[in-house]
Scaffold this motif. Structure first.
Motif, PDB file in Angstrom:
ATOM      1  N   LEU A 137      43.786  38.397  39.209  1.00  0.00           N
ATOM      2  CA  LEU A 137      42.888  38.236  38.065  1.00  0.00           C
ATOM      3  C   LEU A 137      41.418  38.306  38.485  1.00  0.00           C
ATOM      4  O   LEU A 137      40.576  38.804  37.751  1.00  0.00           O
ATOM      5  N   SER A 152      41.868  33.924  30.958  1.00  0.00           N
ATOM      6  CA  SER A 152      43.132  34.579  31.302  1.00  0.00           C
ATOM      7  C   SER A 152      44.298  33.632  31.546  1.00  0.00           C
ATOM      8  O   SER A 152      45.429  34.077  31.657  1.00  0.00           O
ATOM      9  N   LEU A 153      44.023  32.345  31.703  1.00  0.00           N
ATOM     10  CA  LEU A 153      45.107  31.424  32.030  1.00  0.00           C
ATOM     11  C   LEU A 153      45.452  30.535  30.842  1.00  0.00           C
ATOM     12  O   LEU A 153      44.597  30.267  29.994  1.00  0.00           O
ATOM     13  N   GLU A 185      49.002  36.174  41.761  1.00  0.00           N
ATOM     14  CA  GLU A 185      48.693  36.489  40.364  1.00  0.00           C
ATOM     15  C   GLU A 185      47.269  36.055  40.016  1.00  0.00           C
ATOM     16  O   GLU A 185      46.526  36.783  39.345  1.00  0.00           O
ATOM     17  N   GLY A 198      42.087  46.435  34.513  1.00  0.00           N
ATOM     18  CA  GLY A 198      43.190  45.474  34.625  1.00  0.00           C
ATOM     19  C   GLY A 198      43.108  44.774  35.932  1.00  0.00           C
ATOM     20  O   GLY A 198      44.083  44.361  36.471  1.00  0.00           O
ATOM     21  N   ASP A 250      61.078  41.267  38.298  1.00  0.00           N
ATOM     22  CA  ASP A 250      59.980  41.370  37.339  1.00  0.00           C
ATOM     23  C   ASP A 250      60.440  41.976  36.023  1.00  0.00           C
ATOM     24  O   ASP A 250      59.859  41.736  34.983  1.00  0.00           O
ATOM     25  N   ASP A 291      59.112  34.199  36.039  1.00  0.00           N
ATOM     26  CA  ASP A 291      58.230  34.417  37.192  1.00  0.00           C
ATOM     27  C   ASP A 291      57.181  33.311  37.198  1.00  0.00           C
ATOM     28  O   ASP A 291      56.382  33.244  36.270  1.00  0.00           O
ATOM     29  N   PRO A 292      57.173  32.481  38.241  1.00  0.00           N
ATOM     30  CA  PRO A 292      56.141  31.435  38.279  1.00  0.00           C
ATOM     31  C   PRO A 292      54.766  32.061  38.489  1.00  0.00           C
ATOM     32  O   PRO A 292      54.656  33.134  39.083  1.00  0.00           O
ATOM     33  N   ILE A 293      53.723  31.403  38.004  1.00  0.00           N
ATOM     34  CA  ILE A 293      52.362  31.862  38.289  1.00  0.00           C
ATOM     35  C   ILE A 293      52.060  31.526  39.747  1.00  0.00           C
ATOM     36  O   ILE A 293      52.165  30.371  40.147  1.00  0.00           O
ATOM     37  N   ASP A 294      51.753  32.533  40.557  1.00  0.00           N
ATOM     38  CA  ASP A 294      51.554  32.270  41.984  1.00  0.00           C
ATOM     39  C   ASP A 294      50.137  32.661  42.437  1.00  0.00           C
ATOM     40  O   ASP A 294      49.347  33.159  41.635  1.00  0.00           O
ATOM     41  N   ARG A 323      50.214  44.943  43.128  1.00  0.00           N
ATOM     42  CA  ARG A 323      51.375  44.134  43.441  1.00  0.00           C
ATOM     43  C   ARG A 323      52.639  44.958  43.244  1.00  0.00           C
ATOM     44  O   ARG A 323      52.769  45.679  42.258  1.00  0.00           O
ATOM     45  N   GLN A 332      56.241  45.847  42.153  1.00  0.00           N
ATOM     46  CA  GLN A 332      57.151  45.365  41.118  1.00  0.00           C
ATOM     47  C   GLN A 332      58.540  45.192  41.733  1.00  0.00           C
ATOM     48  O   GLN A 332      59.021  46.070  42.437  1.00  0.00           O
TER      49      GLN A 332
END
Lengths: 1024, 161
Positions: B44, B105-106, B40, B161, B27, B34-37, B21, B23
């Motif tokens: 994961l 992860s969430l 993202e 990652g 960021d 930053d909303p979780i989109d 992604r 940057q």
């Protein structure tokens, strides 16, 4: 013998044998060495004990003799040795409690340089005959191996006389050995047997069996690892044995095929590497009958593996096998096993190349490429089989993704094969098709396809005869077009790389076609007259110019190209200065970067040296014109600090590489310009006569030019003498201590420091520093002085200059810095100063500038000062502590890892303290210093886990994003600690990491997710 | 993976991986939330290993960004995954891996729904049912053999990652 000596000897013997006093052996040896008695007398004195009916007593007697021999074997005569050997060989038949001492004694005797002829053979015969090695204890077995090694070194020809009996004896001795230390010795012996040409006789298979039973090695050193033996060592030692002779081939190859089936990855890799190792010593006749089996296993590994190491080991093995088969000289009756092997490979792989969407296209391509890079013959065969269909497919497929895959596969085959000079490239037949594919792909609009085609183009260009002159010209046209039109950053990057590579080989086409076109574009008028450009148009035009400038730099490696491109870039600077071209500040800066890049990459020739030698006056002249410019409506961009700073590295890179005569000239010109206003060497000489650049305290635009002086005089080779040094230093000191313009006084301080670093040691230098230190101290000690920051800056840079060269006065200066840590005004600057002191500065005082930089200066500084720092920390009041912590973390951060690890235990309390220091700068710095250490945790850390985990977790919700990120990275690193140490924290960490998973910053969330997933895997099945 | 075992689908189609992604300035700005989109969430799960191949779920096109839906305000995440062949026996395992990865992860506030892309698997309903049933997921993760395979699918993913 004197009566007294005899009593002494008898006393020692009694005390050792009957009194059980072990240290008497040392005394006996000492006395014997001192000549108090002879070895014969010792044996006589031992007489009764050696013939005692009690085995324990006999053992004790032999032990004393052996212990003494270990010390004194060098002093024996040949006759004594002969007698002793007969005695010891005889003792081998005695009671088992005596054997260990007998072997020790024999080991000592084999070290004698006067070993009589024949005794080596007789010792070995007795050993092999009377001893069952594997029923001995570890140390005695090791002794036997040492005896073998010793005799193999000193009596090789005698041992070879034993014939195959020697090998048989060894095989029997080693059969069943389990200790890794002894195995290393045994492998060493086996290797010597093979490499030094001992007769294996009919025991080849036995020797193979007795060593190969350990293959593949599976050894995990005990946790405390007292002997330091690694799996790696054992693997390599055994591999050297197994691959040592083609006579093992018939046994080894089936074994490898069998072990490749293993589920253990390390066993697979070991098998593949062993295959690679033996293929480099074997010939085709050893391999021929196993080729189908080997290929089936290799193919399976590469096709199916999930592991990168297995794949690359497999490919390496395929390559070495092919090379081996290609090397072999054929008899008229044997079939060409290279062809046989390649047929196998082609049959299984070739058809997968026709399915560019499927997974197996890649492993197949890699296997084929591994064979084709192995030899000229193989590359011929593979290219002939594979290229036509790849080319045909590329031309018939229409989907970009498929064509890209095909092109990438093709790229793998367009690598030069090492071949003799006269061999023409195997690709010659396909030259035309390959070129037309490349050019058609370059005209596609798909970025990936363009990028790949440029890689193929680069590869084609590296091989003679594949690109004709017309192809190169066409390629240059394509590349130029892409520079001008293509906005995708991946493509731009690829164009620059490709152009750079081709320009090195074919400069002419670039000079005639690319440079003029780029120049035209750079200087093109933005818009037709009267029109006003929209911001986006302006932006895109700037982007095109930026690409042109970058491309000019990339192609300028050959002198002929440098001569064409440099004037274009200089012209941009001139026209930006005069305001005739509308160049933005960023563009001017990127032109400077490009000039710097050319200076760095240009081949170091007289010619390019001269080009750049002339660049320096141009740059100085421009800067001076800008500085003297009146207040007209156009403000020259050259006046901007960012531009000046970008000009410095052009000058410094050039100066660092000038040949001595040119360098001397440059030095004296620069100095006379800055000291005396001598402008005679500058181009377009229309300057006023009264210029005093270093005294122009009130004119920033003139005083800041001192940074260019620094780039010049501080980077010259040490052999070049800078004229008027004393006056220069005086004026620099004055400027740095009085000027109020940061760039000017900092550059003056750096320039001063750079010169001081290279000045010859001696009284002159010492008194110069003394005088400067007094002046600085006066300013620093007066709280009301308006130039304290200036004085501090000079102090810092000179400290660094002296520290780097281990100058004795550096301590006085750094102590002054330490004392400033609790200064209310300068404390924070001083703390950050330690970072500058310990790290490399790009613009001065580094190795590139020929500065006097001693290795290990950081460690030295740390060792000499860490105590002061800790003391200072403990002594100051709470609110001043953070300066010390910050200084400490800067220093530790820059130490080599090895030193960090050893110093950590002492510093840990302070570092942990620093984690709870409220200063966020200190927190980030400490965390980033801890994180690498955590990757391989020293035991000191483990005892502090509770505090470490607690404080680090607390920082994961810090208000500062950097602190949160750094602390999460530390938590991640902590997950690699020994499992049993960190398991107790697992639940707590998982719970605590729940919060940062919902952080408002995405970067923090992703660090948290990574760390939390690692902690989840801890202690979980399949985790780790 | 053992050398001798046969794979259900030895030569599957492979797809390109998306790059990292990019940057943006936002960021790095402390004050911008930053909303979780979708991306993202996709980041994961895209590098989860396939249980059979040395390939990621993204490379096999089992997961795609267009099949990820997240509602940051509404606290829901939905992921559809597509088995490589309609009879793939690994479907449940893959679904479980995705679910476990997201659970780990969430933030807890999310309700996570993982199911098969409609019409792409023979026993779609059965698999979906298993994945939706909290107790059955929990019970599956109690099974150490199953957990071992799931962890192995997640392992290198956690590293890179």
């Amino acid at each position: 013998m004197m009566a007294a000596d005899s009593a002494l000897l008898l006393g020692l013997v009694e005390e050792f044998v009957l009194g059980q006093q072990d240290r008497k052996a040392v005394d006996t040896a000492t006395e014997l060495k001192a000549g108090q008695f002879t070895i014969l007398q010792l044996v006589e004195a031992l007489g009764l004990h050696l013939t005692s009916s009690q085995p324990q007593t006999r053992a004790r007697g032999v032990q004393l003799l052996s212990n003494v021999l270990q010390e004194c074997h060098g002093d024996l005569t040949e006759r004594e040795v002969e007698v002793l050997i007969v005695f010891y060989e005889n003792r081998l038949k005695d009671h088992y409690v005596i054997t260990p001492h007998v072997i020790q004694g024999l080991k000592a005797l084999t070290k004698c340089s006067v070993l009589p002829p024949g005794s080596a053979v007789s010792i070995l015969k007795s050993l092999f005959q009377d001893i069952h090695v594997q029923s001995l204890m570890l140390a005695e077995r090791s002794c036997v191996y040492s005896i073998l090694i010793q005799l193999m070194e000193s009596r090789e020809s005698e041992l070879k006389g034993l014939g195959a009996d020697f090998v048989f004896g060894f095989v029997q001795s080693v059969d069943g050995e389990r200790d890794p230390r002894n195995l290393l010795l045994a492998f060493h012996i086996a290797r010597k047997i093979i490499h030094e040409g001992y007769d294996l006789g009919k025991f080849t298979e036995e020797l193979f069996e007795v060593t190969s039973c350990y293959f593949p090695i599976d050894f995990t050193p005990p946790t405390n690892d007292p002997h330091g033996i690694t799996q790696e060592e054992l693997v390599l030692a055994l591999r050297a044995v197994l691959t040592g002779t083609p006579r093992f081939a018939e046994f080894l190859l089936p074994l490898i095929i069998e072990k490749l089936d293993s589920d253990v990855q390390s066993a697979k890799v070991d098998s593949l590497q062993t295959l690679t190792a033996c293929a480099s010593v074997y010939e085709h006749k050893e391999l021929a009958q196993f080729l189908p089996g080997l290929w089936a296993s290799l193919r399976r590994e590469v096709f199916q593996t999930a592991s990168e190491p297995v794949e690359s080991a497999g490919l390496a093995a395929v390559g070495t096998l092919t090379a081996c088969l290609s090397r072999s000289v054929l008899n008229s009756d044997s079939e060409d096993s290279l062809n046989v092997f390649l047929e196998l490979v082609l049959k299984d792989c070739q058809h997968h190349l026709c399915e560019p969407d499927l997974k197996l296209v890649w492993p197949s391509a890699k296997l084929l490429q591994a064979t084709s890079t192995a030899s000229y013959r193989a590359s011929h065969r593979v290219a002939a089989a594979v290229l036509p269909s790849l080319i045909e497919q590329y031309n018939s497929r229409t989907q970009c993704a498929q064509r890209r895959t095909l092109l990438e596969v093709l790229q793998g085959f367009v690598h030069p094969v090492k071949s003799s000079e006269e061999d023409e490239s195997v690709l010659l037949d396909f030259r035309q098709s390959l070129c037309s594919i490349v050019f058609s792909a370059l005209s596609e609009s798909n970025a990936d396809l363009q990028v790949t085609s440029m890689r193929v183009l680069t590869a084609l260009g590296q091989q003679t005869g594949l690109l004709l002159e017309s192809d190169v010209e066409l390629a240059v046209d394509h590349l130029t077009r892409l520079i001008l039109e293509e906005e995708d950053s991946k493509v731009s990057l690829a164009v620059v790389e490709c152009a750079g590579a081709l320009a090195r080989l074919h400069p002419a086409a670039f000079i005639s076609k690319m440079v003029p076109r780029l120049k035209e574009e750079i200087f093109s008028e933005p818009m037709a007259q009267g029109e006003i450009a929209t911001p986006s148009q302006e932006h895109s035009q700037q982007a095109v110019r930026q690409r042109c400038v970058a491309a000019l730099a990339a192609v300028s490696s050959r002198p002929s190209l440098v001569q064409e491109s440099t004037p274009v870039l200089l012209q941009v600077l001139t026209s930006a200065h005069t305001g005739t071209g509308a160049f933005s500040l960023e563009e001017v800066i990127s032109v400077c970067h490009s000039l710097q890049k050319i200076a760095e990459q240009a081949q170091d020739t007289e010619e390019t040296g001269r080009v750049f030698h002339d660049v320096i006056p141009r740059l100085l002249g421009l800067a001076l014109q800008a500085a003297l410019q009146g207040s007209s409506d156009h403000r020259s961009p050259i006046l901007e600090e960012t531009v000046l700073s970008a000009m410095v590295p052009i000058i410094s890179t050039t100066c660092a590489r000038l040949q001595s005569q040119l360098a001397g000239q440059t030095a004296s010109r620069a100095v006379s310009l800055f000291l005396d206003g001598d402008v005679s060497f500058l181009p377009e000489n229309a300057f006023p006569s009264q210029i005093q650049l270093l005294k122009a305290g009130d004119s920033r635009s003139q005083s800041q030019m001192v940074c260019l002086l620094m780039g010049c005089v501080c980077w010259l080779p040490q052999t070049v003498e800078v004229p008027q040094m004393d006056r220069l230093l005086l004026e620099l000191e004055e400027l740095s201590c009085t000027c109020d313009h940061p760039l000017s006084y900092t550059s003056a301080a750096k320039c001063y420091a750079g010169l001081v670093n290279k000045s010859p040691a001696g009284e002159a230098l010492d008194s110069l520093i003394d005088r400067m230190l007094k002046r600085i101290s006066t300013e620093l000690d007066s709280a009301s002085s308006p130039v304290r920051t200036q004085a501090f800056t000079l102090l810092l840079w000179v400290s660094k200059a002296l520290l780097l060269r281990y100058h004795p006065l550096s301590t006085a200066l750094t102590d002054k810095l330490f004392s400033l840590l609790s200064d209310p005004e300068l404390g924070s600057l001083a703390a950050d100063g330690f970072s500058l002191l310990m790290s490399d500065s790009p613009d001065v005082l580094n190795r590139g500038s020929h500065a006097d930089v001693r290795i290990m200066y950081r460690q030295r500084f740390f060792t000499e000062n860490s105590a002061k720092l800790v003391e200072g920390f403990n002594a100051v009041v709470q609110e001043n502590k953070s300066g010390y912590l910050k200084a400490l973390s800067h220093i530790v951060n820059n130490l080599p890892r090895q030193v960090q690890l050893t110093e950590l235990p002492a510093l840990l309390p302070l570092l942990l303290e620093a984690l709870s220091c409220p200063d966020q700068g200190v927190q980030v710095s400490t965390l980033s210093c801890l994180q690498p250490v955590l990757l391989d945790p020293p035991s000191a850390l483990i005892s502090q886990l509770e505090v470490l985990v607690g404080r680090t977790l607390a920082l994961t919700t810090s208000p500062t994003m950097k602190v949160r990120i750094a602390s999460l990275r530390c938590i991640h690193a902590l997950s690699r600690f020994p499992e049993h140490e960190i398991m107790p924290f697992r639940a707590r960490v998982l719970r605590a990491l729940g919060a940062p998973l919902d952080d408002h910053k995405r970067v923090v969330r992703s660090e948290a997710a990574v760390a939390r997933n690692e902690w989840f895997l801890l202690g979980s099945p399949g985790g780790k | 993976m053992s050398g001798g075992t046969r794979l259900e689908n030895a030569n599957p189609l492979i797809f390109q991986r998306t790059g990292e992604r990019l940057q943006t300035a936002n960021d790095e700005d402390e004050d911008v939330a930053d909303p979780i989109d979708d991306r993202e969430i996709f980041d994961l799960i895209r590098s989860i290993n396939d249980p059979e191949h040395p390939l990621s779920l993204e490379e096999l096109n089992v997961v795609e960004q267009v099949r990820v839906r997240v509602d940051d305000q509404g606290n829901t995440v939905g992921v559809e995954f597509t088995p490589t062949i309609p009879h793939c026996s690994m479907a449940t395992l893959i679904g479980l891996s995705i679910k476990v990865k997201l659970l780990r992860s969430l933030p807890e506030r999310f309700k996570i729904d993982v199911h098969i892309t409609p019409g792409t698997h023979a026993s779609e309903d059965a698999v979906n049912k298993q994945l939706a049933d909290k107790e059955r997921v929990a019970a599956a993760l109690e099974n150490s053999q199953l957990l071992e395979v799931v962890n192995q699918c997640l392992i290198s993913n956690a590293r890179t990652g």
